[in-house]
Enzyme design. Structure first.
Site, short mmCIF file in Angstrom:
data_model
loop_
_atom_site.label_atom_id
_atom_site.label_comp_id
_atom_site.label_asym_id
_atom_site.label_seq_id
_atom_site.Cartn_x
_atom_site.Cartn_y
_atom_site.Cartn_z
N GLY A 12 -4.85 -7.66 -8.75
CA GLY A 12 -3.83 -7.09 -7.85
C GLY A 12 -4.46 -6.66 -6.54
N ALA A 13 -5.49 -7.41 -6.14
CA ALA A 13 -6.34 -6.97 -5.04
C ALA A 13 -5.63 -6.92 -3.69
CB ALA A 13 -7.57 -7.88 -4.95
N ALA A 14 -4.52 -7.66 -3.55
CA ALA A 14 -3.79 -7.63 -2.27
C ALA A 14 -2.64 -6.64 -2.30
CB ALA A 14 -3.27 -9.03 -1.93
N GLY A 15 -2.53 -5.87 -3.38
CA GLY A 15 -1.45 -4.88 -3.49
C GLY A 15 -1.79 -3.59 -2.77
N ILE A 17 -2.43 -0.49 -4.00
CA ILE A 17 -3.59 0.25 -4.52
C ILE A 17 -4.87 -0.47 -4.09
CG2 ILE A 17 -4.83 0.98 -6.60
CD1 ILE A 17 -2.12 1.49 -7.92
N ASN A 108 4.63 -6.95 -18.44
CA ASN A 108 3.22 -6.64 -18.25
C ASN A 108 2.37 -6.99 -19.46
OD1 ASN A 108 3.04 -5.76 -15.55
ND2 ASN A 108 4.23 -3.97 -16.10
N VAL A 132 -5.18 0.26 -14.75
CA VAL A 132 -4.39 1.12 -13.86
C VAL A 132 -2.92 0.69 -13.92
CG1 VAL A 132 -4.05 1.79 -11.44
CG2 VAL A 132 -6.37 1.52 -12.34
N GLY A 133 -2.69 -0.63 -13.99
CA GLY A 133 -1.32 -1.17 -13.97
C GLY A 133 -0.50 -0.61 -15.12
N ASP A 162 -3.32 11.95 -13.39
CA ASP A 162 -2.64 13.11 -13.97
C ASP A 162 -3.58 14.32 -13.98
OD1 ASP A 162 -0.24 11.45 -15.38
OD2 ASP A 162 -2.15 10.42 -15.61
N HIS A 190 -0.16 8.09 -19.92
CA HIS A 190 0.10 8.23 -18.48
C HIS A 190 1.60 8.01 -18.27
CE1 HIS A 190 0.08 8.04 -14.20
NE2 HIS A 190 0.59 6.83 -14.24
P1 NAD Z 1 1.71 -3.69 -5.70
O1 NAD Z 1 2.95 -4.40 -6.11
O2 NAD Z 1 1.56 -3.22 -4.31
O3 NAD Z 1 0.47 -4.63 -6.00
C1 NAD Z 1 0.32 -5.25 -7.22
C2 NAD Z 1 -0.40 -6.54 -6.93
O4 NAD Z 1 -0.72 -7.11 -8.17
C3 NAD Z 1 0.46 -7.55 -6.18
O5 NAD Z 1 -0.25 -7.99 -5.03
C4 NAD Z 1 0.67 -8.66 -7.18
O6 NAD Z 1 0.71 -9.94 -6.59
C5 NAD Z 1 -0.55 -8.49 -8.06
N1 NAD Z 1 -0.40 -9.03 -9.41
C6 NAD Z 1 0.69 -9.01 -10.21
N2 NAD Z 1 0.45 -9.64 -11.35
C7 NAD Z 1 -0.84 -10.03 -11.30
C8 NAD Z 1 -1.67 -10.73 -12.18
N3 NAD Z 1 -1.21 -11.17 -13.36
N4 NAD Z 1 -2.94 -10.97 -11.80
C9 NAD Z 1 -3.40 -10.55 -10.62
N5 NAD Z 1 -2.66 -9.89 -9.73
C10 NAD Z 1 -1.39 -9.64 -10.07
O7 NAD Z 1 1.50 -2.51 -6.75
P2 NAD Z 1 0.56 -1.24 -6.63
O8 NAD Z 1 1.30 -0.18 -5.94
O9 NAD Z 1 -0.78 -1.65 -6.13
O10 NAD Z 1 0.47 -0.79 -8.17
C11 NAD Z 1 -0.16 -1.58 -9.14
C12 NAD Z 1 0.09 -1.02 -10.53
O11 NAD Z 1 -0.52 0.26 -10.67
C13 NAD Z 1 1.55 -0.80 -10.88
O12 NAD Z 1 1.75 -1.17 -12.23
C14 NAD Z 1 1.74 0.70 -10.75
O13 NAD Z 1 2.82 1.18 -11.51
C15 NAD Z 1 0.41 1.15 -11.29
N6 NAD Z 1 0.03 2.53 -11.00
C16 NAD Z 1 -0.64 3.20 -12.00
C17 NAD Z 1 -1.07 4.49 -11.80
C18 NAD Z 1 -1.81 5.24 -12.89
O14 NAD Z 1 -2.08 6.43 -12.70
N7 NAD Z 1 -2.19 4.63 -14.00
C19 NAD Z 1 -0.80 5.11 -10.59
C20 NAD Z 1 -0.14 4.42 -9.59
C21 NAD Z 1 0.27 3.11 -9.81
C1 LMR Z 2 2.10 7.33 -10.79
O1 LMR Z 2 1.88 8.13 -11.69
O2 LMR Z 2 2.13 7.65 -9.59
C2 LMR Z 2 2.30 5.88 -11.14
O3 LMR Z 2 2.06 5.66 -12.48
C3 LMR Z 2 3.58 5.34 -10.67
C4 LMR Z 2 4.71 5.63 -11.62
O4 LMR Z 2 5.38 4.64 -11.97
O5 LMR Z 2 4.94 6.77 -11.99
#
Ligand code: NAD
Ligand code: LMR
Length: 329
Positions: A12-15, A17, A108, A132-133, A162, A190
């Protein structure tokens, strides 16, 4: 003598996070200011995503990070995870306004089955995996189950956001610096069911529970604020947390690799049966880390209120786990 570069795979390197995370890894914030890194960046096999990734890589190039020893873009986990020492599994579909995390479970689950298998096939046998996802705990569980030749302990889920949120709320409540808070941690998933536990927390050797002395604040303000923080950020920004999530990922891996020096932190890890959490459940625990290994803090008493909260978050995780059982064969 210069250290051998460590290979860090990020999905998800271009996302969003990714955009907060990659620059800090390349700057040495995660693995140390003397540790060269090679970034192996995975995005979906889609023209727009790959093009966006190239753009991010141009920017990373333009930072001329002295510790960056190499960087590559990938559309296939089998090449992205090759010999990876650390794998940050960020890519997933983020939750939008009004969506529950459970809604995302099935979509997912597919992603993390494929990625778990790829890690199993090509990553370093010592790879440290942080998921993280979302739903992070269950995705980590799926990846772990899909990688039978890697030690289960190599798979972890991110509860550190958290943990950091809880620390920041306690600092605000007590008026003390966040860095002075010790022995704080978070149990469970989480998700809003997580249980941030400050019964053992200390500031300058003093009990935080005694300093706050307000059980109603714990139940009615602190726990809901920390538990629903992700949702509050989505409501406010229209996007899920990104910079704070990246920061927590950096903290998690930093502490796992470089040690906490005896201090407690929180990691989502496969349970070893401690505190009655069934073995294998990916659960937030209080841990200390040393020499690249984590250890659950043992011997804490669990009062009735805490047990009730732990049961709620555990039951949610067991339900999530049951919901993906059919995908795990
Ligand atoms: P985003 O949509 O901006 O970026 C996600 C990226 O992942 C996109 O660029 C997408 O193309 C890519 N992607 C999707 N499926 C993929 C795959 N199979 N292989 C490689 N890349 C893939 O999202 P974000 O804001 O960067 O968030 C990413 C994830 O982190 C989400 O699931 C979000 O809910 C989660 N998140 C978790 C926490 C935590 O505390 N655990 C906190 C914040 C966000
Ligand atoms: C967060 O805790 O900020 C992330 O997991 C995003 C969400 O879906 O709550």
């Amino acid at each position: 003598m210069a250290k051998t570069p460590m290979r860090v795979a990020v999905t998800g390197a271009a996302g969003q996070i990714g955009y907060s995370l990659l620059f800090r890894i390349a700057n040495g914030d995660m693995l140390g200011k003397d540790q060269p890194v090679i970034l192996q960046l995975l995005e979906i096999n889609d023209e727009r995503a790959q093009k966006a990734l190239k753009g991010v890589m141009m920017e990373i190039d333009d930072c001329a990070f002295p510790l960056l020893a190499g960087m590559s873009a990938h559309a296939d986990p089998l090449t992205a995870f090759k010999d990876a020492d650390v794998a940050l599994l960020v890519g997933a579909r983020p939750r939008g306004p009004g969506m529950e995390r459970k809604d995302l479970l099935e979509a997912n689950a597919q992603i993390f089955t494929v990625q778990g298998k790829a890690l199993d096939a090509v990553a370093s046998r010592n790879v440290k995996v942080l998921v993280v996802g979302n739903p992070a705990n269950t995705n980590a569980y799926i990846a772990m189950k899909s990688a039978p030749s890697l030690p289960a302990k190599n798979f972890t889920a991110m509860l550190r956001l958290d943990h950091n949120r809880a620390a920041s709320q306690i600092a605000a409540k007590t008026g003390k610096p966040v860095a002075s808070i010790e022995k704080l941690f978070v149990w469970g998933n989480h998700s809003p069911t997580m249980y941030a536990d400050y019964r053992y927390a200390e500031i300058d050797g003093q009990s935080v529970k005694t300093m706050i002395n307000d059980d109603a604040w714990n139940k009615d303000t602190f726990l809901p604020t920390v538990g629903k923080r992700g949702g509050a950020i989505i409501e406010a920004r229209g996007l899920s947390s990104a910079a704070s999530a990246a920061n927590a990922a950096i903290d998690h891996v930093h502490d796992w690799v470089l040690g906490t020096g005896g201090k407690w932190t929180t990691m989502g890890i496969p349970s070893d049966g401690s505190y009655g959490i069934p073995e294998g459940v990916m659960f937030g625990f209080p841990v200390t880390t040393e020499n690249g290994e984590y250890k659950i803090v043992q011997g804490l008493s669990v009062d009735a209120f805490s047990q009730e909260r732990i049961n709620i978050t555990l039951n949610e995780l067991l339900e999530e786990q049951n919901g993906v059982k059919h995908l795990l064969g």
